[in-house]
Design an enzyme around this catalytic site. Sequence first.
Site, short mmCIF file in Angstrom:
data_model
loop_
_atom_site.label_atom_id
_atom_site.label_comp_id
_atom_site.label_asym_id
_atom_site.label_seq_id
_atom_site.Cartn_x
_atom_site.Cartn_y
_atom_site.Cartn_z
N HIS A 188 -6.55 6.15 12.04
CA HIS A 188 -6.21 7.06 13.13
C HIS A 188 -7.02 8.34 12.96
CE1 HIS A 188 -3.41 9.72 10.80
NE2 HIS A 188 -3.03 8.61 10.20
N GLU A 242 -4.92 4.18 5.10
CA GLU A 242 -3.97 5.29 4.95
C GLU A 242 -3.89 5.65 3.46
OE1 GLU A 242 -2.07 7.12 6.99
OE2 GLU A 242 -1.74 6.00 8.84
N GLU A 286 -1.53 8.14 16.06
CA GLU A 286 -0.66 7.51 15.07
C GLU A 286 0.49 8.44 14.70
OE1 GLU A 286 1.13 6.36 11.29
OE2 GLU A 286 0.07 8.22 11.67
N GLU A 287 0.18 9.74 14.64
CA GLU A 287 1.20 10.69 14.19
C GLU A 287 2.34 10.84 15.19
OE1 GLU A 287 1.24 11.56 11.29
OE2 GLU A 287 -0.77 11.75 10.46
N ASP A 331 -4.90 12.34 4.93
CA ASP A 331 -4.27 11.53 6.00
C ASP A 331 -4.99 11.78 7.32
OD1 ASP A 331 -2.58 10.03 7.55
OD2 ASP A 331 -0.89 11.39 7.39
N ASP A 386 -6.18 11.24 14.58
CA ASP A 386 -5.37 12.45 14.79
C ASP A 386 -4.79 12.97 13.48
OD1 ASP A 386 -3.78 10.04 14.90
OD2 ASP A 386 -2.10 11.20 15.70
ZN LIG Z 1 -1.78 8.65 8.51
#
Ligand SMILES: [Zn+2]
Length: 431
Positions: free
Chosen positions: A98, A192, A163-164, A129, A100
Amino acid sequence: MAGLTPSVDKLLALIEHKQDDLVSLTQALVQIPTINPPGDNYADCIELLKSRLSTRGFQTEIIRAEGTPGDTDQYPRLNLIARREGSRPGPCVHFNSHIDVVPPGKGWNDDPFAAVVRDGKIYGRGTCDMKGGLAASIIAVEALLEWMPDFPGAIEISGTADEETGGYGGVAYLAEKGWMAAPRIDHVIIPEPLNKDRICLGHRGVWWSELETFGTVAHGSMPFLGDSAIRHMTAVLDEFEQKLFPALQQKVTAMPVVPEGAKQSTLNINSIHGGLAEGFTGFPAPMVADSCRLVLDRRFLIEEQLSEVKLEVQSLLEGLTKSRENFAYSLKDLFEVVPSMTDQNAPVVQSIARGISRVFDREPEYVVSPGTYDQKHIDRIGKLKDCIAYGPGILDLAHQANEYVGVTDMVESAKVMAMATYELLSGEQIE
Ligand SMILES: [Zn+2]
């Protein structure tokens, strides 16, 4: 590292030589503040990935998740899928990251989007992350392409939105449209930050719901003329304390969830509110509350059924309607995800495991995440079971101030990813 064939040593050396490139790619990604919510600067980040990968022979596709939550012309939910076809038919290995990041918050020693490098670490929001993992997967694949230009099958790298905030404008959308689904893809690695020597097989389930109790308004000086929704909610919380929380503590999973405390069923009360609206100015009015609402965040285990999880709360509430005068409630589902856990003998797990034991000279640790991530959509919507999370970065640093990713950790995990990709594509184990 003993016993590696010279050619594999060459692959690993290629990755080591790309360390500066890996650092500058991570910095470039972090320097684009893709903060979500609201979904800032997705287009810039997608453009960076597209130009990087198209110059390396990838066909790229930018896919906007039209109509998903938050998708507007100002904040389009943009996703990139880059695919490099091999020289002959074979399986498809897909790396999904991801793009974001959560808002930076306070407490940073450096500008959170400067991507400062210090003492072998890159600091910034999204380093851990998961832009460090994204960059590591790109370097791993680029090294593999140099080492084995005539590979079989196909390699894909995706950079996805949101994703967040649940992944609806990202992986969920792509899975629904068949991009991130079987049979188009065979193996998925999500880099991740689960730590470089751990394999994350999946996650616990989630049930969010909104509970409301009802009452009757009256003057606060004469509460006996009304009926307080807040007192009714207090009765609910008492039931939770007396019955539900002790019951949840008894439920322990065989899933290897980390940290240890998350091996049991958990319940958090995410919010509670009753009476006058929050944020008023001036002086509060004396009112008996006719409504009180709370949001439940129940995380459940693979051994539990979602229907049982709901019934547990519903039966406590039904009990109160019998035992408590004028007790009335409503319970509304907000969000639900069933637990997901990939088999430890699945090909993607086994090939990453062999990579870890080669690079670190020890067996990997198999873990399950306490919270969910995009694997849920790949499993449930995409019907793709051969999926794990594996990537550099220390899980606990995610979403914190002064988040960082270690440069050596990125290099080492890129080695693991490259070797695993080779095994998955070729069907041969590296000796
Ligand atoms: Zn993540």
